[in-house]
Scaffold this active site. Structure first.
Site, PDB file in Angstrom:
ATOM      1  N   SER A  50       0.827  -1.211   0.000  1.00 10.79           N
ATOM      2  CA  SER A  50       0.000   0.000   0.000  1.00 10.79           C
ATOM      3  C   SER A  50       0.858   1.257   0.000  1.00 10.79           C
ATOM      4  O   SER A  50       0.547   2.230  -0.701  1.00 10.79           O
ATOM      5  CB  SER A  50      -0.941   0.002   1.208  1.00 10.79           C
ATOM      6  OG  SER A  50      -0.248   0.210   2.425  1.00 10.79           O
ATOM      7  N   GLU A  51       1.941   1.257   0.756  1.00 10.23           N
ATOM      8  CA  GLU A  51       2.800   2.443   0.815  1.00 10.23           C
ATOM      9  C   GLU A  51       3.409   2.750  -0.550  1.00 10.23           C
ATOM     10  O   GLU A  51       3.489   3.912  -0.960  1.00 10.23           O
ATOM     11  CB  GLU A  51       3.911   2.244   1.853  1.00 10.23           C
ATOM     12  CG  GLU A  51       3.456   2.357   3.289  1.00 10.23           C
ATOM     13  CD  GLU A  51       2.929   3.729   3.634  1.00 10.23           C
ATOM     14  OE1 GLU A  51       3.555   4.745   3.250  1.00 10.23           O
ATOM     15  OE2 GLU A  51       1.876   3.812   4.294  1.00 10.23           O
ATOM     16  N   VAL A  52       3.839   1.719  -1.265  1.00 14.29           N
ATOM     17  CA  VAL A  52       4.417   1.934  -2.588  1.00 14.29           C
ATOM     18  C   VAL A  52       3.340   2.405  -3.563  1.00 14.29           C
ATOM     19  O   VAL A  52       3.538   3.346  -4.335  1.00 14.29           O
ATOM     20  CB  VAL A  52       5.106   0.656  -3.105  1.00 14.29           C
ATOM     21  CG1 VAL A  52       5.575   0.834  -4.543  1.00 14.29           C
ATOM     22  CG2 VAL A  52       6.296   0.296  -2.210  1.00 14.29           C
TER      23      VAL A  52
END
Length: 200
Positions: A50-52
Protein backbone atom coordinates in the site's frame (compact mmCIF):
# COMPACT_ATOMS: atom_id res chain seq x y z
CA UNK A 1 -9.47 23.00 12.79
CA UNK A 2 -8.60 20.48 15.45
CA UNK A 3 -5.68 22.53 16.72
CA UNK A 4 -4.40 26.08 16.59
CA UNK A 5 -1.00 27.02 15.11
CA UNK A 6 2.09 26.81 17.27
CA UNK A 7 0.68 24.61 20.02
CA UNK A 8 3.18 22.52 21.95
CA UNK A 9 4.12 19.10 20.57
CA UNK A 10 2.41 17.05 23.27
CA UNK A 11 -0.86 18.91 22.70
CA UNK A 12 -0.71 18.32 18.95
CA UNK A 13 0.06 14.63 19.41
CA UNK A 14 -2.72 14.01 21.93
CA UNK A 15 -5.29 15.87 19.83
CA UNK A 16 -4.28 14.04 16.66
CA UNK A 17 -4.63 10.67 18.38
CA UNK A 18 -8.04 11.56 19.83
CA UNK A 19 -9.20 12.75 16.41
CA UNK A 20 -7.91 9.60 14.74
CA UNK A 21 -9.63 7.32 17.26
CA UNK A 22 -12.93 8.96 16.35
CA UNK A 23 -12.43 9.48 12.60
CA UNK A 24 -9.92 6.90 11.28
CA UNK A 25 -10.67 5.93 7.70
CA UNK A 26 -11.27 2.26 6.94
CA UNK A 27 -8.74 0.96 4.42
CA UNK A 28 -8.04 -2.60 3.25
CA UNK A 29 -4.40 -2.48 4.34
CA UNK A 30 -4.99 -0.78 7.70
CA UNK A 31 -5.44 -2.20 11.17
CA UNK A 32 -8.03 0.04 12.87
CA UNK A 33 -7.34 1.59 16.32
CA UNK A 34 -9.89 -0.80 17.84
CA UNK A 35 -8.37 -3.88 16.18
CA UNK A 36 -4.87 -2.78 17.10
CA UNK A 37 -5.97 -2.35 20.74
CA UNK A 38 -7.40 -5.87 20.58
CA UNK A 39 -4.02 -7.26 19.52
CA UNK A 40 -4.49 -7.58 15.76
CA UNK A 41 -1.11 -7.27 14.08
CA UNK A 42 -0.55 -5.76 10.63
CA UNK A 43 0.80 -7.71 7.66
CA UNK A 44 4.08 -6.01 6.64
CA UNK A 45 3.56 -7.18 3.04
CA UNK A 46 0.16 -5.48 2.74
CA UNK A 47 1.45 -2.33 4.42
CA UNK A 48 4.48 -2.19 2.14
CA UNK A 49 2.41 -2.79 -0.99
CA UNK A 50 0.00 0.00 0.00
CA UNK A 51 2.80 2.44 0.81
CA UNK A 52 4.42 1.93 -2.59
CA UNK A 53 1.11 2.16 -4.43
CA UNK A 54 0.07 5.33 -2.59
CA UNK A 55 3.15 7.29 -3.61
CA UNK A 56 2.16 10.15 -5.94
CA UNK A 57 -1.51 9.12 -6.05
CA UNK A 58 -4.69 8.82 -3.99
CA UNK A 59 -6.39 6.19 -1.85
CA UNK A 60 -9.35 6.09 -4.25
CA UNK A 61 -7.06 5.33 -7.19
CA UNK A 62 -5.19 2.60 -5.32
CA UNK A 63 -7.90 0.47 -3.70
CA UNK A 64 -8.82 -1.62 -6.75
CA UNK A 65 -5.16 -2.18 -7.63
CA UNK A 66 -4.43 -3.24 -4.07
CA UNK A 67 -7.28 -5.76 -4.07
CA UNK A 68 -6.16 -7.23 -7.41
CA UNK A 69 -2.50 -7.48 -6.35
CA UNK A 70 -3.28 -9.14 -3.03
CA UNK A 71 -5.76 -11.54 -4.64
CA UNK A 72 -3.23 -12.57 -7.29
CA UNK A 73 -0.13 -12.45 -5.07
CA UNK A 74 -1.26 -12.79 -1.44
CA UNK A 75 2.28 -13.07 -0.03
CA UNK A 76 5.65 -11.54 -0.73
CA UNK A 77 6.85 -14.95 -1.94
CA UNK A 78 4.04 -15.06 -4.48
CA UNK A 79 4.97 -11.61 -5.78
CA UNK A 80 8.67 -12.48 -5.91
CA UNK A 81 7.91 -15.54 -8.05
CA UNK A 82 5.81 -13.57 -10.56
CA UNK A 83 7.06 -12.67 -14.01
CA UNK A 84 8.03 -9.03 -14.60
CA UNK A 85 5.45 -8.73 -17.37
CA UNK A 86 2.68 -9.96 -15.07
CA UNK A 87 3.52 -7.39 -12.40
CA UNK A 88 3.76 -4.57 -14.90
CA UNK A 89 0.47 -5.66 -16.45
CA UNK A 90 -1.38 -5.48 -13.13
CA UNK A 91 0.26 -2.10 -12.42
CA UNK A 92 -0.82 -0.64 -15.79
CA UNK A 93 -2.67 2.63 -15.33
CA UNK A 94 -1.29 3.39 -11.86
CA UNK A 95 1.67 5.33 -13.27
CA UNK A 96 5.25 5.88 -12.06
CA UNK A 97 6.21 2.42 -13.32
CA UNK A 98 9.60 2.41 -11.62
CA UNK A 99 7.63 1.76 -8.42
CA UNK A 100 6.37 -1.56 -9.82
CA UNK A 101 9.83 -2.63 -10.97
CA UNK A 102 11.34 -1.75 -7.59
CA UNK A 103 8.48 -3.45 -5.75
CA UNK A 104 9.05 -6.68 -7.66
CA UNK A 105 12.82 -6.53 -7.20
CA UNK A 106 12.46 -5.76 -3.49
CA UNK A 107 10.08 -8.72 -3.07
CA UNK A 108 12.80 -10.95 -4.51
CA UNK A 109 15.34 -9.37 -2.14
CA UNK A 110 13.08 -10.08 0.85
CA UNK A 111 12.58 -13.71 -0.18
CA UNK A 112 16.32 -14.15 -0.76
CA UNK A 113 16.98 -12.76 2.71
CA UNK A 114 14.37 -15.01 4.27
CA UNK A 115 12.24 -12.40 6.02
CA UNK A 116 11.21 -8.75 6.02
CA UNK A 117 13.73 -6.23 7.36
CA UNK A 118 13.50 -5.39 11.05
CA UNK A 119 15.43 -2.10 11.03
CA UNK A 120 15.15 1.24 9.27
CA UNK A 121 18.43 0.66 7.44
CA UNK A 122 17.30 -2.81 6.45
CA UNK A 123 14.16 -1.43 4.79
CA UNK A 124 16.15 1.31 3.07
CA UNK A 125 18.48 -1.32 1.61
CA UNK A 126 15.57 -2.66 -0.46
CA UNK A 127 15.00 -1.34 -3.97
CA UNK A 128 12.88 1.78 -4.12
CA UNK A 129 12.49 2.38 -0.37
CA UNK A 130 13.59 5.73 1.02
CA UNK A 131 13.68 7.16 4.52
CA UNK A 132 9.99 8.05 4.82
CA UNK A 133 8.66 4.78 3.41
CA UNK A 134 11.06 2.87 5.65
CA UNK A 135 9.76 4.84 8.63
CA UNK A 136 6.18 4.00 7.65
CA UNK A 137 7.07 0.32 7.39
CA UNK A 138 8.72 0.30 10.80
CA UNK A 139 5.68 2.02 12.29
CA UNK A 140 2.75 0.53 10.40
CA UNK A 141 4.20 -2.80 9.31
CA UNK A 142 6.22 -3.79 12.36
CA UNK A 143 4.57 -1.70 15.12
CA UNK A 144 7.94 -0.25 16.08
CA UNK A 145 9.09 3.35 16.25
CA UNK A 146 9.11 5.05 12.85
CA UNK A 147 8.95 8.63 11.55
CA UNK A 148 7.56 9.61 8.16
CA UNK A 149 7.77 12.67 5.93
CA UNK A 150 5.37 12.40 3.02
CA UNK A 151 3.36 15.17 1.36
CA UNK A 152 0.60 14.85 3.94
CA UNK A 153 2.97 15.30 6.87
CA UNK A 154 4.66 18.27 5.19
CA UNK A 155 1.25 19.85 4.68
CA UNK A 156 0.24 19.46 8.33
CA UNK A 157 3.56 20.54 9.84
CA UNK A 158 4.13 23.57 7.63
CA UNK A 159 0.67 24.87 8.48
CA UNK A 160 0.78 23.96 12.15
CA UNK A 161 4.15 25.64 12.63
CA UNK A 162 3.50 28.45 10.09
CA UNK A 163 6.61 27.48 8.11
CA UNK A 164 6.85 29.50 4.93
CA UNK A 165 8.88 28.81 1.81
CA UNK A 166 9.42 25.89 -0.52
CA UNK A 167 8.66 22.67 1.39
CA UNK A 168 10.87 20.80 -1.11
CA UNK A 169 13.98 22.84 -0.28
CA UNK A 170 16.66 20.94 1.61
CA UNK A 171 16.69 23.44 4.50
CA UNK A 172 12.94 23.23 5.08
CA UNK A 173 12.87 19.46 4.59
CA UNK A 174 15.59 19.14 7.26
CA UNK A 175 13.58 21.42 9.57
CA UNK A 176 10.45 19.34 8.98
CA UNK A 177 12.27 16.08 9.70
CA UNK A 178 13.52 17.53 13.00
CA UNK A 179 9.99 18.62 13.83
CA UNK A 180 8.51 15.25 12.84
CA UNK A 181 10.99 13.43 15.09
CA UNK A 182 10.07 15.76 17.96
CA UNK A 183 6.34 15.22 17.48
CA UNK A 184 6.19 11.50 16.71
CA UNK A 185 5.45 9.58 19.91
CA UNK A 186 6.91 6.24 20.94
CA UNK A 187 3.61 5.08 22.41
CA UNK A 188 0.87 4.59 19.81
CA UNK A 189 3.39 5.34 17.11
CA UNK A 190 1.42 3.61 14.34
CA UNK A 191 -1.81 5.39 15.24
CA UNK A 192 -0.03 8.74 15.17
CA UNK A 193 1.57 7.92 11.81
CA UNK A 194 -1.81 7.11 10.32
CA UNK A 195 -3.49 10.07 12.02
CA UNK A 196 -1.17 12.70 10.57
CA UNK A 197 -1.46 11.16 7.10
CA UNK A 198 -5.26 11.09 7.37
CA UNK A 199 -5.37 14.72 8.47
CA UNK A 200 -3.04 15.73 5.67
Amino acid sequence: AIFAPMQDPESLTSQLLAWYDAHARVMPWRVSPQDRAAGVRPDPYRVWLSEVMLQQTTVAAVKDYFHRFTARWPTVSDLAAAEDAEVMGEWAGLGYYARARNLHKAAQQVVAHGHFPTTLDGWMALSGIGRSTAGALMSLGLQQYGVIMDGNVKRVLTRHQAIEGDSQSSAIVAQLWDLAELLTPTMRNASYTQAIMDLG
